[in-house]
Design a protein around this motif. Structure first.
Motif, PDB file in Angstrom:
ATOM      1  N   GLU A 114      74.332  -6.410  19.940  1.00 56.98           N
ATOM      2  CA  GLU A 114      74.075  -5.112  20.558  1.00 56.98           C
ATOM      3  C   GLU A 114      74.843  -4.958  21.869  1.00 56.98           C
ATOM      4  OE1 GLU A 114      72.711  -1.345  20.589  1.00 56.98           O
ATOM      5  OE2 GLU A 114      72.325  -2.786  18.975  1.00 56.98           O
ATOM      6  N   HIS A 115      75.093  -6.080  22.553  1.00 54.18           N
ATOM      7  CA  HIS A 115      75.849  -6.034  23.812  1.00 54.18           C
ATOM      8  C   HIS A 115      77.327  -5.740  23.589  1.00 54.18           C
ATOM      9  CE1 HIS A 115      72.678  -7.211  26.563  1.00 54.18           C
ATOM     10  NE2 HIS A 115      72.330  -8.198  25.762  1.00 54.18           N
ATOM     11  N   ASN A 116      77.778  -5.794  22.331  1.00 51.93           N
ATOM     12  CA  ASN A 116      79.188  -5.552  22.040  1.00 51.93           C
ATOM     13  C   ASN A 116      79.476  -4.082  21.759  1.00 51.93           C
ATOM     14  OD1 ASN A 116      79.258  -8.359  22.067  1.00 51.93           O
ATOM     15  ND2 ASN A 116      79.118  -8.529  19.844  1.00 51.93           N
ATOM     16  N   VAL A 117      78.424  -3.241  21.715  1.00 54.07           N
ATOM     17  CA  VAL A 117      78.597  -1.833  21.350  1.00 54.07           C
ATOM     18  C   VAL A 117      79.019  -1.046  22.587  1.00 54.07           C
ATOM     19  CG1 VAL A 117      77.468   0.229  20.436  1.00 54.07           C
ATOM     20  CG2 VAL A 117      76.890  -2.037  19.503  1.00 54.07           C
ATOM     21  N   PRO A 118      80.205  -0.430  22.561  1.00 59.78           N
ATOM     22  CA  PRO A 118      80.714   0.261  23.746  1.00 59.78           C
ATOM     23  C   PRO A 118      80.297   1.732  23.775  1.00 59.78           C
ATOM     24  CG  PRO A 118      82.425   0.206  22.084  1.00 59.78           C
ATOM     25  CD  PRO A 118      81.211  -0.483  21.482  1.00 59.78           C
ATOM     26  N   TYR A 119      80.677   2.402  24.855  1.00 60.17           N
ATOM     27  CA  TYR A 119      80.445   3.839  25.022  1.00 60.17           C
ATOM     28  C   TYR A 119      81.788   4.552  25.133  1.00 60.17           C
ATOM     29  CZ  TYR A 119      75.454   3.234  25.971  1.00 60.17           C
ATOM     30  OH  TYR A 119      74.104   2.947  25.858  1.00 60.17           O
ATOM     31  N   LEU A 120      81.791   5.794  24.699  1.00 55.97           N
ATOM     32  CA  LEU A 120      82.898   6.712  24.967  1.00 55.97           C
ATOM     33  C   LEU A 120      82.294   7.853  25.760  1.00 55.97           C
ATOM     34  CD1 LEU A 120      85.927   7.288  24.407  1.00 55.97           C
ATOM     35  CD2 LEU A 120      85.194   8.620  22.423  1.00 55.97           C
ATOM     36  N   GLY A 121      82.462   7.809  27.080  1.00 52.04           N
ATOM     37  CA  GLY A 121      81.713   8.724  27.932  1.00 52.04           C
ATOM     38  C   GLY A 121      80.240   8.400  27.820  1.00 52.04           C
ATOM     39  N   GLU A 122      79.435   9.380  27.406  1.00 53.13           N
ATOM     40  CA  GLU A 122      77.997   9.179  27.244  1.00 53.13           C
ATOM     41  C   GLU A 122      77.617   8.820  25.806  1.00 53.13           C
ATOM     42  OE1 GLU A 122      75.839   9.247  29.829  1.00 53.13           O
ATOM     43  OE2 GLU A 122      77.662   9.456  31.023  1.00 53.13           O
ATOM     44  N   ILE A 123      78.614   8.736  24.916  1.00 55.90           N
ATOM     45  CA  ILE A 123      78.341   8.497  23.494  1.00 55.90           C
ATOM     46  C   ILE A 123      78.358   6.998  23.210  1.00 55.90           C
ATOM     47  CG2 ILE A 123      79.081   8.948  21.121  1.00 55.90           C
ATOM     48  CD1 ILE A 123      80.541  11.432  22.193  1.00 55.90           C
ATOM     49  N   ALA A 168      77.139   1.189  12.145  1.00 50.77           N
ATOM     50  CA  ALA A 168      77.890   1.995  11.186  1.00 50.77           C
ATOM     51  C   ALA A 168      78.336   3.282  11.848  1.00 50.77           C
ATOM     52  CB  ALA A 168      77.036   2.322   9.957  1.00 50.77           C
ATOM     53  N   MET A 169      79.487   3.804  11.397  1.00 56.78           N
ATOM     54  CA  MET A 169      80.001   5.040  11.956  1.00 56.78           C
ATOM     55  C   MET A 169      80.845   5.765  10.925  1.00 56.78           C
ATOM     56  SD  MET A 169      82.438   5.516  15.297  1.00 56.78           S
ATOM     57  CE  MET A 169      81.178   4.964  16.435  1.00 56.78           C
ATOM     58  N   LYS A 170      80.602   7.053  10.768  1.00 63.90           N
ATOM     59  CA  LYS A 170      81.418   7.882   9.881  1.00 63.90           C
ATOM     60  C   LYS A 170      82.619   8.458  10.615  1.00 63.90           C
ATOM     61  CE  LYS A 170      78.262   9.650   6.349  1.00 63.90           C
ATOM     62  NZ  LYS A 170      77.528  10.821   5.848  1.00 63.90           N
ATOM     63  N   GLU A 171      82.460   8.738  11.900  1.00 66.05           N
ATOM     64  CA  GLU A 171      83.436   9.541  12.608  1.00 66.05           C
ATOM     65  C   GLU A 171      84.685   8.746  12.963  1.00 66.05           C
ATOM     66  OE1 GLU A 171      80.336   9.036  13.457  1.00 66.05           O
ATOM     67  OE2 GLU A 171      79.271  10.934  13.398  1.00 66.05           O
ATOM     68  N   ALA A 172      85.721   8.879  12.144  1.00 65.86           N
ATOM     69  CA  ALA A 172      86.999   8.230  12.440  1.00 65.86           C
ATOM     70  C   ALA A 172      87.559   8.757  13.753  1.00 65.86           C
ATOM     71  CB  ALA A 172      87.986   8.464  11.298  1.00 65.86           C
ATOM     72  N   ASP A 173      87.250  10.024  14.072  1.00 59.09           N
ATOM     73  CA  ASP A 173      87.783  10.616  15.304  1.00 59.09           C
ATOM     74  C   ASP A 173      87.330   9.853  16.542  1.00 59.09           C
ATOM     75  OD1 ASP A 173      89.062  12.518  13.848  1.00 59.09           O
ATOM     76  OD2 ASP A 173      87.661  14.153  14.307  1.00 59.09           O
ATOM     77  N   LEU A 174      86.089   9.358  16.526  1.00 57.88           N
ATOM     78  CA  LEU A 174      85.601   8.617  17.692  1.00 57.88           C
ATOM     79  C   LEU A 174      86.329   7.286  17.844  1.00 57.88           C
ATOM     80  CD1 LEU A 174      81.757   9.294  17.575  1.00 57.88           C
ATOM     81  CD2 LEU A 174      83.412  10.148  19.247  1.00 57.88           C
ATOM     82  N   LEU A 175      86.629   6.636  16.723  1.00 56.56           N
ATOM     83  CA  LEU A 175      87.433   5.410  16.790  1.00 56.56           C
ATOM     84  C   LEU A 175      88.798   5.715  17.392  1.00 56.56           C
ATOM     85  CD1 LEU A 175      88.081   2.419  16.039  1.00 56.56           C
ATOM     86  CD2 LEU A 175      88.831   3.284  13.799  1.00 56.56           C
ATOM     87  N   ILE A 176      89.425   6.778  16.923  1.00 61.27           N
ATOM     88  CA  ILE A 176      90.752   7.158  17.416  1.00 61.27           C
ATOM     89  C   ILE A 176      90.707   7.451  18.911  1.00 61.27           C
ATOM     90  CG2 ILE A 176      92.589   8.882  17.234  1.00 61.27           C
ATOM     91  CD1 ILE A 176      92.347   6.853  14.866  1.00 61.27           C
ATOM     92  N   LYS A 177      89.700   8.216  19.340  1.00 60.04           N
ATOM     93  CA  LYS A 177      89.581   8.554  20.767  1.00 60.04           C
ATOM     94  C   LYS A 177      89.363   7.293  21.608  1.00 60.04           C
ATOM     95  CE  LYS A 177      87.794  13.238  20.054  1.00 60.04           C
ATOM     96  NZ  LYS A 177      86.603  14.117  20.106  1.00 60.04           N
ATOM     97  N   TYR A 178      88.556   6.361  21.084  1.00 59.81           N
ATOM     98  CA  TYR A 178      88.288   5.127  21.823  1.00 59.81           C
ATOM     99  C   TYR A 178      89.572   4.306  21.977  1.00 59.81           C
ATOM    100  CZ  TYR A 178      85.963   0.817  23.288  1.00 59.81           C
ATOM    101  OH  TYR A 178      85.568  -0.284  23.997  1.00 59.81           O
ATOM    102  N   LEU A 179      90.342   4.196  20.891  1.00 60.49           N
ATOM    103  CA  LEU A 179      91.570   3.396  20.942  1.00 60.49           C
ATOM    104  C   LEU A 179      92.637   4.032  21.821  1.00 60.49           C
ATOM    105  CD1 LEU A 179      91.785   2.265  17.203  1.00 60.49           C
ATOM    106  CD2 LEU A 179      91.063   0.903  19.184  1.00 60.49           C
ATOM    107  N   ARG A 180      92.593   5.356  21.964  1.00 60.06           N
ATOM    108  CA  ARG A 180      93.560   6.028  22.842  1.00 60.06           C
ATOM    109  C   ARG A 180      93.404   5.582  24.294  1.00 60.06           C
ATOM    110  NH1 ARG A 180      92.680  11.453  20.029  1.00 60.06           N
ATOM    111  NH2 ARG A 180      94.504  11.640  18.670  1.00 60.06           N
ATOM    112  N   VAL A 181      92.165   5.321  24.700  1.00 67.40           N
ATOM    113  CA  VAL A 181      91.929   4.975  26.109  1.00 67.40           C
ATOM    114  C   VAL A 181      91.804   3.474  26.326  1.00 67.40           C
ATOM    115  CG1 VAL A 181      90.870   7.196  26.615  1.00 67.40           C
ATOM    116  CG2 VAL A 181      89.419   5.296  25.895  1.00 67.40           C
ATOM    117  N   HIS A 182      91.888   2.683  25.240  1.00 68.08           N
ATOM    118  CA  HIS A 182      91.811   1.224  25.381  1.00 68.08           C
ATOM    119  C   HIS A 182      93.102   0.603  24.861  1.00 68.08           C
ATOM    120  CE1 HIS A 182      87.668   0.570  26.800  1.00 68.08           C
ATOM    121  NE2 HIS A 182      87.436   1.721  26.202  1.00 68.08           N
TER     122      HIS A 182
END
Length: 443
Positions: A114-123, A168-182
């Motif tokens: 659970e400590h490995n789960v990151p945030y994107l802003g408040e998400i 689990a996550m359906k939203e590929a867009d959130l993965l893409i947004k996360y990788l853009r800033v990391h």
């Protein structure tokens, strides 16, 4: 041995009695499946049944043990509690409540995932784990099952309806947004469950965006899968097998490295014509296949088994990668082996094989702090000690620094060890507070 039909047919607690071979096994095996299978997830398929299990020797057959619940996989008091409720035809709500209590006692969130789960802003990104700076794990929601379930699985809550502990996550867009800033991320590992249960179209929808120039910092795409062992027809005769192979070719042609992280627990899983053909077809795309497995009592706890497995893997063009120590969750007490014995099995297997097999690393614990390798047991100044090191650390500065723990012949996991030579804490424990309050020490 019966040749498996290459149309996938799965069996669970609801229909396993229809497996033809079940008609000839002792009734006590059926009872154990009924009881233990209520607590730990159970699923197998026709390929495993027809081509991998030796039904004449199921008392000791490792593949049967990998797929079918056995009595010893539950603590005696837990087994008796479920057995009594079933025998008394208890209300479903009462049975479900007891089963949940038992599951929660089995450490369903090992190594502080659970400590490995990151945030994107408040998400909060429940489908991502980011423990090490260069590697992101992604759990696509459509891949949160497998072709068959391993009885030792450390991600068993994914399949047990424990939704609060599901990644689990359906939203590929959130993965893409996360990788853009990391931009520190070089590797994306698709995991589960098993991503290879997804259709080629869905898998492509997640991977294709990463092939664009925008993500030049992503150098490797990894797919963690048990499919080669449990359903090699995924790459041969499934309706979209050709589409999977074309996707693999496209990834490699884009200039990125594609690595299939294949889970093989026993040489038997490498013995069929189908798995050999599937490996060859994947490798023809330019994809690497790296192999890994935990070290498990009742399955592969002999050096000769590992030496044979590594040799077969190299013969087939695969790269031996990791020997893990069984994680401290689920049915661990049934499979666990003392750390010293793990090390002895590793080194006795390692010395039997050529340098091409010695790419393997282990035995390694995926602990909260990182991947900790047992390098050996030594005596220094009259004190018997474990010699350890980080292969990966939550803080990269810890990597490859040897450190020492008091010898404990019964220890099966890192949390049972204490610092050696009178030290109060291990060298990395100064950061433990930070680990629990800020997941990413590399930020």
């Amino acid at each position: 041995m019966t040749k498996s039909n290459n149309q996938l047919k799965t069996y669970t607690l609801h229909n396993y009695r229809s497996i033809p071979q079940m008609a000839n096994i002792p009734q006590e095996f059926i009872k154990d499946i009924e009881v233990v299978g209520r607590v730990l997830p159970f699923k197998t398929n026709n390929y495993v049944i027809d081509e991998l299990i030796d039904w004449d020797n199921i008392e000791t057959d490792p593949i049967f043990t990998l797929n079918f619940p056995r009595k010893g996989m539950l603590d005696k008091k837990h087994y008796m509690a479920v057995e009594t409720l079933l025998d008394n035809n208890a209300d479903k709500s009462v049975l479900d409540s007891k089963i949940l209590d038992i599951r929660l006692s089995l450490n369903p969130n090992p190594a502080g995932q659970e400590h490995n789960v990151p945030y994107l802003g408040e998400i909060k990104l429940k489908g991502i784990q980011h423990k090490y700076p260069e590697t992101v794990l992604f759990f696509p929601s459509q891949g949160q099952t497998c072709h068959a379930y391993c009885t030792f699985c450390f991600r068993w809550p994914q399949f047990s309806g424990m939704s609060g502990l599901k990644f689990a996550m359906k939203e590929a867009d959130l993965l893409i947004k996360y990788l853009r800033v990391h931009k520190e991320v070089t590797d994306v590992l698709f995991t589960g469950g098993d991503p290879m249960v997804m259709s080629a179209a869905i898998l492509r929808s997640y991977i294709a965006p990463l092939l664009s120039p925008e993500f030049d910092h992503i150098r490797s795409i990894r797919i963690g899968t048990k499919s080669l062992a449990y359903w090699p027809y995924r790459y041969l005769t499934d309706n979209d097998s050709d589409d999977i192979i074309h996707l693999f070719e496209e990834i490699n042609n884009s200039g990125k490295n594609l690595s299939v992280q294949a889970h093989f627990n026993h040489p038997k899983e490498l013995s069929t014509k189908a798995v050999k053909q599937a490996i060859a077809r994947i490798r023809s795309t330019g994809t690497q296949i790296r192999t890994q497995s935990p070290l498990l009592k009742h399955i592969n706890d002999k050096p000769e088994i590992w030496a044979e497995m590594w040799r077969k893997q190299v013969d087939l063009g695969c790269i031996p990668y990791y020997m893990f120590i069984a994680r401290d969750t689920g049915s661990k007490h049934y499979f666990e082996i003392p750390l010293e014995k793990c090390w002895n099995i590793f080194r006795k297997a390692y010395r039997q094989v050529s340098g091409l097999c010695r790419t393997v690393r282990g035995p390694s614990m995926s602990d909260h702090a990182g991947k900790i390798q047992v390098l050996g047991v030594q005596e220094v100044k009259g004190e018997k000690i474990f010699v350890l090191r980080f292969i990966q650390g939550r803080n990269p500065r810890w990597v490859d620094i040897p450190f020492f723990a008091k010898y404990n012949p019964k220890a099966t996991w890192f949390n049972q060890l204490e610092p050696a030579f009178g030290e109060e804490k291990f060298f990395f424990e100064e950061d433990r507070y930070k680990i629990t309050t800020k997941p990413f020490l590399f930020e």
